[in-house]
Design a protein around this motif. Structure first.
Motif, PDB file in Angstrom:
ATOM      1  N   ARG A 395       0.837  -1.203   0.000  1.00  0.00           N
ATOM      2  CA  ARG A 395       0.000   0.000   0.000  1.00  0.00           C
ATOM      3  C   ARG A 395       0.874   1.256   0.000  1.00  0.00           C
ATOM      4  NH1 ARG A 395      -5.828  -0.461   2.021  1.00  0.00           N
ATOM      5  NH2 ARG A 395      -6.302  -2.636   1.613  1.00  0.00           N
ATOM      6  N   ASP A 396       1.929   1.250   0.788  1.00  0.00           N
ATOM      7  CA  ASP A 396       2.851   2.384   0.750  1.00  0.00           C
ATOM      8  C   ASP A 396       3.464   2.551  -0.638  1.00  0.00           C
ATOM      9  OD1 ASP A 396       2.446   3.117   3.356  1.00  0.00           O
ATOM     10  OD2 ASP A 396       4.360   2.375   4.119  1.00  0.00           O
ATOM     11  N   LEU A 397       3.854   1.452  -1.245  1.00  0.00           N
ATOM     12  CA  LEU A 397       4.462   1.526  -2.572  1.00  0.00           C
ATOM     13  C   LEU A 397       3.476   2.050  -3.607  1.00  0.00           C
ATOM     14  CD1 LEU A 397       6.515  -1.784  -2.476  1.00  0.00           C
ATOM     15  CD2 LEU A 397       7.447   0.542  -2.615  1.00  0.00           C
ATOM     16  N   CYS A 398       2.230   1.654  -3.501  1.00  0.00           N
ATOM     17  CA  CYS A 398       1.211   2.194  -4.408  1.00  0.00           C
ATOM     18  C   CYS A 398       1.071   3.698  -4.225  1.00  0.00           C
ATOM     19  CB  CYS A 398      -0.134   1.519  -4.163  1.00  0.00           C
ATOM     20  SG  CYS A 398      -0.231  -0.199  -4.695  1.00  0.00           S
ATOM     21  N   LEU A 399       1.115   4.157  -2.984  1.00  0.00           N
ATOM     22  CA  LEU A 399       1.025   5.587  -2.729  1.00  0.00           C
ATOM     23  C   LEU A 399       2.248   6.323  -3.263  1.00  0.00           C
ATOM     24  CD1 LEU A 399      -0.497   5.378   0.834  1.00  0.00           C
ATOM     25  CD2 LEU A 399      -1.509   6.622  -1.082  1.00  0.00           C
ATOM     26  N   PHE A 400       3.413   5.686  -3.216  1.00  0.00           N
ATOM     27  CA  PHE A 400       4.581   6.319  -3.833  1.00  0.00           C
ATOM     28  C   PHE A 400       4.406   6.400  -5.344  1.00  0.00           C
ATOM     29  CE2 PHE A 400       8.793   6.202  -5.828  1.00  0.00           C
ATOM     30  CZ  PHE A 400       9.311   7.375  -5.311  1.00  0.00           C
ATOM     31  N   ASP A 401       3.850   5.377  -5.946  1.00  0.00           N
ATOM     32  CA  ASP A 401       3.682   5.357  -7.394  1.00  0.00           C
ATOM     33  C   ASP A 401       2.437   6.114  -7.857  1.00  0.00           C
ATOM     34  OD1 ASP A 401       5.999   3.952  -7.926  1.00  0.00           O
ATOM     35  OD2 ASP A 401       5.053   2.006  -7.692  1.00  0.00           O
ATOM     36  N   GLU A 402       1.687   6.695  -6.930  1.00  0.00           N
ATOM     37  CA  GLU A 402       0.577   7.572  -7.302  1.00  0.00           C
ATOM     38  C   GLU A 402       1.120   8.765  -8.083  1.00  0.00           C
ATOM     39  OE1 GLU A 402      -2.398  10.859  -6.633  1.00  0.00           O
ATOM     40  OE2 GLU A 402      -0.305  10.758  -5.976  1.00  0.00           O
ATOM     41  N   HIS A 403       0.266   9.411  -8.867  1.00  0.00           N
ATOM     42  CA  HIS A 403       0.757  10.329  -9.894  1.00  0.00           C
ATOM     43  C   HIS A 403       1.247  11.674  -9.384  1.00  0.00           C
ATOM     44  CE1 HIS A 403      -3.174  12.175  -9.384  1.00  0.00           C
ATOM     45  NE2 HIS A 403      -2.958  13.050 -10.335  1.00  0.00           N
ATOM     46  N   THR A 404       1.053  12.004  -8.124  1.00  0.00           N
ATOM     47  CA  THR A 404       1.430  13.319  -7.613  1.00  0.00           C
ATOM     48  C   THR A 404       2.797  13.262  -6.948  1.00  0.00           C
ATOM     49  OG1 THR A 404      -0.902  13.698  -7.180  1.00  0.00           O
ATOM     50  CG2 THR A 404       0.652  15.265  -6.243  1.00  0.00           C
ATOM     51  N   TRP A 405       3.733  14.052  -7.463  1.00  0.00           N
ATOM     52  CA  TRP A 405       5.086  14.057  -6.918  1.00  0.00           C
ATOM     53  C   TRP A 405       5.458  15.392  -6.286  1.00  0.00           C
ATOM     54  CZ3 TRP A 405       9.395  10.520  -7.732  1.00  0.00           C
ATOM     55  CH2 TRP A 405       8.963   9.252  -8.127  1.00  0.00           C
ATOM     56  N   GLY A 406       4.551  16.350  -6.349  1.00  0.00           N
ATOM     57  CA  GLY A 406       4.865  17.650  -5.784  1.00  0.00           C
ATOM     58  C   GLY A 406       3.648  18.548  -5.806  1.00  0.00           C
TER      59      GLY A 406
END
Length: 845
Positions: A395-406
């Motif tokens: 789940r954490d990894l999915c949140l990292f790979d979510e499209h918002t980086w900034g």
């Protein structure tokens, strides 16, 4: 790429309508100008963009409150007919799950009751994703909700807003869950949809199943179909900024006749334009958000009053406030038989932004490898605790790979507290699962091994046999050991001691510090700090027991037979390597090269954005003016070290953007395999540039096979038309099948790759002439928002090259890649038995 959050606001429905017969006739006359469109379906949602408008933690809290607003609005008592009542679509199951976990039983019943009305829809995906998910993450994304909620909601549609691509692995995962409708609300900034929008098509998967896809306008565009100017100001204030607020009832989507008729006239203009450009469906689907920030905004219940007032006034086309599933199912019934069918990977134009945080990307990819190792059957079946721990990691990894980086200002104000706060939370979703995966792996390994006899245990969690060096800190060896003994065969394996990092001591001299040791605090080249031993053909998913011994084993002699033929350049760096049985080398000259592409000129990111949208001839001219390619150059001869199993070449290079650069190439003697490691220190700069690491394989015009989410595809051929061909997001490998053999290239840290040349701003449609030139995109900060402006400091990227004969059975490239990238797990188990209390309370997951 955007995100919005808002405070919970309760709206009261307004029902005040006036009917004027002449006006109805006038509206009917004007609507005759429309050739096809008879109804407009409006989908109301909040775009879930975790971090664009607020800190990610605030975004998630606000989205929970938005769901509260939606539930209350759906369940609010009203005397309006069902078609005039409020409807809401939950774009992401992340927010629904967050809400569900925090809600009490009474409130949970309210949600289920709202779902049962059919006017509150929950779609199938947890969030809007980048294409960097692996197969395990896709499973997690599509199993985010508690099964009770999933079964009650029965999602039949998924939404991917903002992002302009969607991996087939995700589409197949959706079909496996019974979801066969996909709405894409694409943002055209620095990217576009594969076909004209709005439109629909059937997306055929490699297994023959089909997904119905609606390529809609951008997710907030529905508002502009009725009104020429946006209500929002800012444009992206934080939800906590009390100088800004959401619109109140009566400020927008007003229901007075004058406003309705102005909105009608504006809509007709938009619809006539659509039809003049070929739109030929009887229904148009549009989506709209609120007008506070557009992203992460709450529901606006008065929208239902606007739709009811419109229809009561008899304006045409008719409006229908609906949900994604209803809209797409109706569209399928109307045009499903005539909608075109397309096949191919749906590659993403926004993926290059992931290159702005290469260190965090590398951490996330290490976390995925560690999580896969931790859940390997080599340790035995997963118990419930281990399953829960693995789910938390993914789940954490999915949140990292979510499209918002900034945030909206992440590039323009890269050192503001808010920018750092946002990326601190984002990067946490890479570093935390990496650490938790280490913990789970250690727990599973210790639990499996500590009940076994004394020994040093080496475990291969991969699905193919493994050979290579295993390196350990000397401090883990509690004795004067010099070899390892295999108790089954009696074979004695020598321990070799090599320089390495030594903590908490003062360096003796310069020789104890490498060029990369810029802090000059502890030595990183101190003698005899690492012990290593060679393991040959460790069986797939197996554990081998060895015994530490104080006896000396003679180093294995180098083979006298010729194994690998190497050619060198004038500085001693390898330009090719060929093993027996090969008619072509494993790699060509240029392997290990590094180049940067600088975007030049005033306000360079804006110049890049403007050039992106130009016609081909003008863009290519601007491309030549804007971009400057700068290669790294060798500044010293390569150093060579040889042992019984490998030969290692190490060389430093110079580049104006780097403080230092070291490349290392290890050639394996007894198998056609090489490992390239590139380490460099990027100096601080917020100006836009792209870095590439280069490998060359001698495969002519042969296109590689790539993989995304575990699903193979051939770039340039197996793609939807109009999707990105300038770069590709891959799992970890590219394979070149040729009559002369199969070349496999793997990337440990960087998932973005292109071929032939750098292809920045190329927008190419055709394959390059030399697809065997592989350029790994290791850094990219060109985006002007939503990503990271200035990742700097030391970075490391590693690549493996391997060859196999064409006449041998094909090896699964993903499985082979896992074996090359996964490191065996070493567990030292002494003779004294572990305490049962430790085993139960400390080591078990």
């Amino acid at each position: 790429m955007k995100t919005f959050h808002a405070q919970m606001i309760i709206y009261l429905p307004v029902a005040c309508f006036m009917l004027v017969a002449p006006a109805v006739l006038l509206a009917a006359d004007k609507s005759k100008e429309l050739k096809m469109i008879r109804r407009v379906d409006i989908i109301h949602l909040s775009h879930t963009d975790i971090g664009f408008t607020d800190h990610p933690a605030v975004c998630r809290q606000q989205q929970m409150r938005f769901l509260d607003v939606a539930i209350d609005a759906v369940l609010a008592p009203t005397d309006l007919p069902p078609e005039a009542q409020f409807r809401w679509t939950a774009e992401a199951t992340l927010s629904v799950d967050d809400w569900w976990q925090a809600a009490d039983d009474a409130r949970r019943k309210d949600l289920l009751k709202a779902i049962d009305t059919g006017r509150l829809e929950i779609t199938a995906m947890a969030m809007n994703q980048t294409p960097t998910l692996d197969a395990a993450e896709w499973h997690t994304i599509l199993h985010w909700l508690p099964e009770e909620v999933w079964q009650r909601a029965k999602p039949r549609a998924a939404v991917q807003d903002d992002v302009n691509g969607f991996p087939r692995a995700g589409a197949i995962g959706l079909l496996d869950r019974g979801v066969d409708n996909l709405l894409m609300g694409i943002n055209a900034t620095l990217g576009e949809a594969p076909f004209k929008r709005p439109s629909a098509f059937w997306w055929k998967m490699p297994d023959g199943r089909r997904m119905f896809v609606w390529l809609g306008d951008s997710y907030p565009e529905g508002f502009s179909y009725f009104f020429p100017d946006s209500w929002r100001r800012g444009p992206v204030p934080e939800s906590t900024d009390t100088r800004y607020r959401p619109p109140r009832p009566g400020e927008t989507f007003r229901t007075d006749e004058a406003t309705l008729r102005e909105a009608h006239a504006h809509l007709l203009t938009r619809l006539r334009n659509l039809e003049s450009h070929g739109y030929a469906y009887p229904t148009l689907i549009i989506s709209t958000t609120n007008e506070w920030r557009i992203d992460n905004d709450p529901p606006f219940p008065p929208l239902a009053d606007f739709v009811a007032a419109w229809n009561r006034l008899g304006l045409e086309p008719q409006l229908r406030l609906t949900t994604v599933r209803e809209a797409l199912q109706q569209m399928r019934e109307e045009i499903g038989k005539s909608a075109p069918e397309h096949e191919g990977e749906f590659t993403d134009w926004w993926a290059d932004g992931d290159g702005s945080g290469p260190r965090e990307v590398a951490a996330s990819r290490r976390a995925k490898r560690l999580a896969a190792a931790a859940t390997s059957p080599v340790w035995g079946p997963l118990d419930p605790n281990a399953k829960r721990a693995a789910d938390t990691i993914y789940r954490d990894l999915c949140l990292f790979d979510e499209h918002t980086w900034g945030s909206g200002d992440s590039v323009s104000q890269p050192h503001s507290l808010d920018t750092w706060a946002q990326y601190n939370e984002k990067s946490r979703m890479a570093y935390r699962p990496m650490s938790l995966a280490k913990l789970l792996l250690s727990q599973r390994a210790r639990t499996a091994v500590y009940g076994l006899p004394e020994g040093l245990y080496v475990a291969n969690t991969a699905k193919d046999p493994w050979s290579g060096w295993i390196t350990m800190p000397v401090t883990c060896l509690r004795g004067d050991f010099h070899s390892l003994e295999d108790p089954k065969t009696g074979q004695r394996i020598p321990l070799e001691f090599v320089p390495g990092y030594r903590q908490w001591v003062r360096p003796k001299d310069d020789h104890e510090m490498s060029i990369s040791n810029t802090s000059q605090t502890f030595p990183d080249n101190s003698p005899n700090q690492q012990a290593r031993f060679w393991v040959q053909d460790l069986d797939a998913q197996s554990i081998r027991r060895l015994l530490l011994s104080e006896k000396t084993a003679e180093p294995q002699p180098q083979s006298e037979k010729k194994t690998v033929e190497v050619t060198l350049d004038e500085h001693g760096w390898p330009t090719s390597a060929t093993w027996p049985g090969m008619t072509k080398p494993l790699f060509d000259a240029g392997t290990g090269d590094f180049l940067s592409v600088d975007v030049q000129g005033f306000a360079a990111r804006w110049a890049f954005l403007e050039a992106f949208g130009k016609p081909d001839a003008e863009r290519l001219k601007l491309r030549g003016e804007l971009l400057k390619e700068v290669p790294a150059v060798a500044n010293a001869a390569a150093e060579v070290q040889q042992n019984a199993h490998t030969t290692v070449y190490t060389q430093t290079l110079e580049h104006p953007r780097l403080k230092w650069f070291i490349r290392r190439l290890e050639l394996f003697h007894d198998q056609p395999r090489a490992r390239l490691t590139m380490r460099f220190h990027r100096t601080e700069s917020e100006l836009p540039e792209v870095f590439f690491a280069v490998c060359n394989v001698p495969c002519g015009r042969q296109l590689p096979t790539l993989s995304n989410g575990g699903l193979p595809f051939v770039p340039y051929e197996d793609q939807l038309p109009g999707t990105c061909r300038d770069y590709f997001t891959i799992d970890a490998w590219a394979q070149y099948p040729t009559p002369a053999g199969r070349w496999l290239w793997t990337t440990r840290d960087a998932p973005l790759v292109t071929f032939g040349q750098h292809n920045v701003l190329a927008q190419r449609n055709d394959p390059p002439e030399n697809p065997g030139r592989i350029l790994s995109m290791v850094f990219n900060n060109i985006w002007f928002t939503n990503f990271v402006a200035d990742s700097h400091g030391a970075f490391e990227f590693q690549y493996d090259l391997a060859w196999s004969p064409a006449d041998q059975p094909a090896i699964d490239p993903g499985q082979q890649t896992d074996t090359l990238l996964f490191e065996p797990q070493v567990v030292i188990n002494p003779e004294l038995r572990e305490s049962p209390v430790y085993t139960k309370r400390l080591h078990q997951p």
